[in-house]
Design a protein around this motif. Structure first.
Motif, PDB file in Angstrom:
ATOM      1  N   ASP A 104      16.097 104.674   9.523  1.00  0.00           N
ATOM      2  CA  ASP A 104      15.798 105.810  10.381  1.00  0.00           C
ATOM      3  C   ASP A 104      15.714 105.636  11.943  1.00  0.00           C
ATOM      4  OD1 ASP A 104      15.459 108.962  10.572  1.00  0.00           O
ATOM      5  OD2 ASP A 104      13.419 108.080  10.890  1.00  0.00           O
ATOM      6  N   THR A 105      14.992 104.582  12.131  1.00  0.00           N
ATOM      7  CA  THR A 105      14.636 104.216  13.571  1.00  0.00           C
ATOM      8  C   THR A 105      15.856 103.907  14.087  1.00  0.00           C
ATOM      9  OG1 THR A 105      12.106 103.724  12.792  1.00  0.00           O
ATOM     10  CG2 THR A 105      13.294 102.699  14.682  1.00  0.00           C
ATOM     11  N   ASN A 106      16.577 102.944  13.392  1.00  0.00           N
ATOM     12  CA  ASN A 106      17.950 102.392  14.085  1.00  0.00           C
ATOM     13  C   ASN A 106      19.048 103.474  14.305  1.00  0.00           C
ATOM     14  OD1 ASN A 106      17.898  99.509  14.300  1.00  0.00           O
ATOM     15  ND2 ASN A 106      17.824  99.321  12.222  1.00  0.00           N
ATOM     16  N   ASN A 107      18.905 104.565  13.582  1.00  0.00           N
ATOM     17  CA  ASN A 107      19.711 105.627  13.709  1.00  0.00           C
ATOM     18  C   ASN A 107      19.327 106.350  14.793  1.00  0.00           C
ATOM     19  OD1 ASN A 107      21.279 105.341  11.628  1.00  0.00           O
ATOM     20  ND2 ASN A 107      20.390 106.672  10.202  1.00  0.00           N
ATOM     21  N   LYS A 108      17.869 106.547  15.208  1.00  0.00           N
ATOM     22  CA  LYS A 108      17.409 107.355  16.400  1.00  0.00           C
ATOM     23  C   LYS A 108      17.778 106.418  17.574  1.00  0.00           C
ATOM     24  CE  LYS A 108      13.428 109.446  14.044  1.00  0.00           C
ATOM     25  NZ  LYS A 108      12.047 109.524  13.800  1.00  0.00           N
ATOM     26  N   ILE A 109      17.516 105.346  17.416  1.00  0.00           N
ATOM     27  CA  ILE A 109      17.923 104.564  18.709  1.00  0.00           C
ATOM     28  C   ILE A 109      19.318 104.520  19.188  1.00  0.00           C
ATOM     29  CG2 ILE A 109      17.943 101.983  19.446  1.00  0.00           C
ATOM     30  CD1 ILE A 109      15.441 101.317  17.683  1.00  0.00           C
ATOM     31  N   GLU A 110      20.347 104.196  18.058  1.00  0.00           N
ATOM     32  CA  GLU A 110      21.701 104.480  18.334  1.00  0.00           C
ATOM     33  C   GLU A 110      22.164 105.848  18.940  1.00  0.00           C
ATOM     34  OE1 GLU A 110      25.828 103.736  15.935  1.00  0.00           O
ATOM     35  OE2 GLU A 110      23.913 103.864  14.709  1.00  0.00           O
ATOM     36  N   SER A 111      21.445 106.686  18.450  1.00  0.00           N
ATOM     37  CA  SER A 111      21.668 108.242  19.066  1.00  0.00           C
ATOM     38  C   SER A 111      21.287 108.082  20.409  1.00  0.00           C
ATOM     39  CB  SER A 111      21.026 109.249  18.199  1.00  0.00           C
ATOM     40  OG  SER A 111      21.632 109.243  17.036  1.00  0.00           O
ATOM     41  N   TYR A 112      20.170 107.606  20.529  1.00  0.00           N
ATOM     42  CA  TYR A 112      19.412 107.799  22.007  1.00  0.00           C
ATOM     43  C   TYR A 112      20.107 107.043  23.007  1.00  0.00           C
ATOM     44  CZ  TYR A 112      15.892 107.427  25.928  1.00  0.00           C
ATOM     45  OH  TYR A 112      15.394 107.464  27.093  1.00  0.00           O
ATOM     46  N   LEU A 113      20.530 105.748  22.671  1.00  0.00           N
ATOM     47  CA  LEU A 113      21.363 104.935  23.568  1.00  0.00           C
ATOM     48  C   LEU A 113      22.821 105.413  23.820  1.00  0.00           C
ATOM     49  CD1 LEU A 113      20.056 101.317  22.409  1.00  0.00           C
ATOM     50  CD2 LEU A 113      19.151 102.865  24.251  1.00  0.00           C
ATOM     51  N   GLU A 114      23.448 106.248  22.963  1.00  0.00           N
ATOM     52  CA  GLU A 114      24.408 106.770  23.146  1.00  0.00           C
ATOM     53  C   GLU A 114      24.529 108.034  24.107  1.00  0.00           C
ATOM     54  OE1 GLU A 114      26.162 107.984  19.242  1.00  0.00           O
ATOM     55  OE2 GLU A 114      26.824 105.944  18.756  1.00  0.00           O
ATOM     56  N   SER A 115      23.399 108.600  24.175  1.00  0.00           N
ATOM     57  CA  SER A 115      23.220 109.715  24.978  1.00  0.00           C
ATOM     58  C   SER A 115      22.948 109.288  26.398  1.00  0.00           C
ATOM     59  CB  SER A 115      21.835 110.414  24.627  1.00  0.00           C
ATOM     60  OG  SER A 115      20.790 109.897  24.782  1.00  0.00           O
ATOM     61  N   LYS A 116      22.514 108.057  26.593  1.00  0.00           N
ATOM     62  CA  LYS A 116      22.216 107.236  27.858  1.00  0.00           C
ATOM     63  C   LYS A 116      23.455 106.775  28.250  1.00  0.00           C
ATOM     64  CE  LYS A 116      18.150 108.756  28.169  1.00  0.00           C
ATOM     65  NZ  LYS A 116      17.690 109.835  29.182  1.00  0.00           N
ATOM     66  N   ASP A 117      24.742 106.458  27.372  1.00  0.00           N
ATOM     67  CA  ASP A 117      25.867 105.855  27.744  1.00  0.00           C
ATOM     68  C   ASP A 117      25.533 104.378  27.859  1.00  0.00           C
ATOM     69  OD1 ASP A 117      27.708 108.140  27.948  1.00  0.00           O
ATOM     70  OD2 ASP A 117      27.062 108.666  29.828  1.00  0.00           O
ATOM     71  N   TYR A 118      24.659 103.869  27.181  1.00  0.00           N
ATOM     72  CA  TYR A 118      24.077 102.587  26.900  1.00  0.00           C
ATOM     73  C   TYR A 118      25.031 101.664  26.260  1.00  0.00           C
ATOM     74  CZ  TYR A 118      21.068  98.260  27.320  1.00  0.00           C
ATOM     75  OH  TYR A 118      20.629  96.795  27.799  1.00  0.00           O
ATOM     76  N   GLU A 119      25.611 100.438  26.619  1.00  0.00           N
ATOM     77  CA  GLU A 119      26.629  99.979  26.095  1.00  0.00           C
ATOM     78  C   GLU A 119      26.208  98.903  24.776  1.00  0.00           C
ATOM     79  OE1 GLU A 119      28.865  97.025  27.835  1.00  0.00           O
ATOM     80  OE2 GLU A 119      27.492  97.401  29.486  1.00  0.00           O
TER      81      GLU A 119
END
Length: 256
Positions: A104-119
């Protein structure tokens, strides 16, 4: 500096509650927290019992839970290999610690970093994305027993957290994973047909981890051969377990 205030905040207690427990004034407790007055030995012991920590930890000896968590987060973001000076086996702290982060935490991190356009999947260093730091530290505090093992934390020298010692890193990895192994053994029965499945999984995971960091073809083949041998021996043990059960059952029948 002592950790009275740190533990009070961590345990969500007010000065009023603790002062009442100790039968002292809130002002006296405030002096203790700020190091303006030294508690008597019986007060140290009472506070240690209240927070369920050793007196040494309460007095500020060793490293705090927060300091160790920060250290683990910093090591987690690092992809440096850790070399065992005894057998040249290599580890990556990131691989060891990632298992303590929930899906669940990994999914939150992935979504957050995608929103920041972080590669990258995780930040490259602490402080780059404080929100991600807080998510990971929350899981670490929840899932890594070391962070609430105050007896053990009080034995760690603060300077060790600032060093680049692989020996210290391996010591921490061993402690964390050993706690995990013991914790799972105590909570769930992982033994099936005489085979300790958790121990088997850990052993095979370790081989795969070593294989993933190897660039040597011969070593890679050797590691996979070792995994195959382990599985063959496990299969043999399971078959023998059934035979032993059957023999035991026959002996019981004969006696009847």
């Amino acid at each position: 500096m002592n950790r009275i205030k740190e533990l009070r905040v961590e345990k969500h207690k007010t000065q009023k509650e603790i002062a009442k427990f100790l039968n002292i004034t809130e002002q006296a407790l405030s002096y203790y927290e700020r190091g303006l007055r030294e508690p008597k030995l019986k007060t140290w012991q009472a506070l240690a019992n209240f927070f369920n920590v050793p007196v040494s930890y309460l007095q500020g000896i060793g490293v705090s839970s927060d300091e160790m968590c920060d250290y683990l987060l910093d090591e987690f973001y690092s992809m440096d290999e850790i070399k065992n000076p005894i057998n040249d086996e290599k580890h990556v702290f990131n691989d060891e610690l990632e298992r303590y982060i929930s899906s669940d935490t990994n999914n939150k991190i992935e979504s957050y970093l995608e929103s920041k356009d972080y590669e990258y999947y995780y930040p490259e260093y602490v402080g780059l994305f404080p929100y991600v730091d807080s998510l990971i530290k929350k899981d670490f505090m929840k899932n890594i027993k070391l962070l609430t093992d105050y007896e053990y934390l009080s034995t760690i020298n603060k300077d060790s957290l600032k060093s680049d010692s692989d020996t210290f890193r391996l010591r921490i990895i061993e402690k964390i994973n050993n706690d995990r192994y013991i914790s799972n053994r105590n909570s769930i029965d992982f033994v099936l047909y005489g085979v300790d499945l958790f121990k088997l999984s850990s052993e095979i995971d370790n081989k795969f981890m070593r294989a993933s960091t190897s660039n040597d073809k011969k070593e890679l083949i050797k590691l996979f051969d070792e995994i195959i041998d382990i599985l063959k021996e496990t299969k043999k043990s399971i078959n023998n377990y059934d035979k032993k059960l059957n023999n035991t059952s026959d002996e019981t029948t004969d006696k009847d």
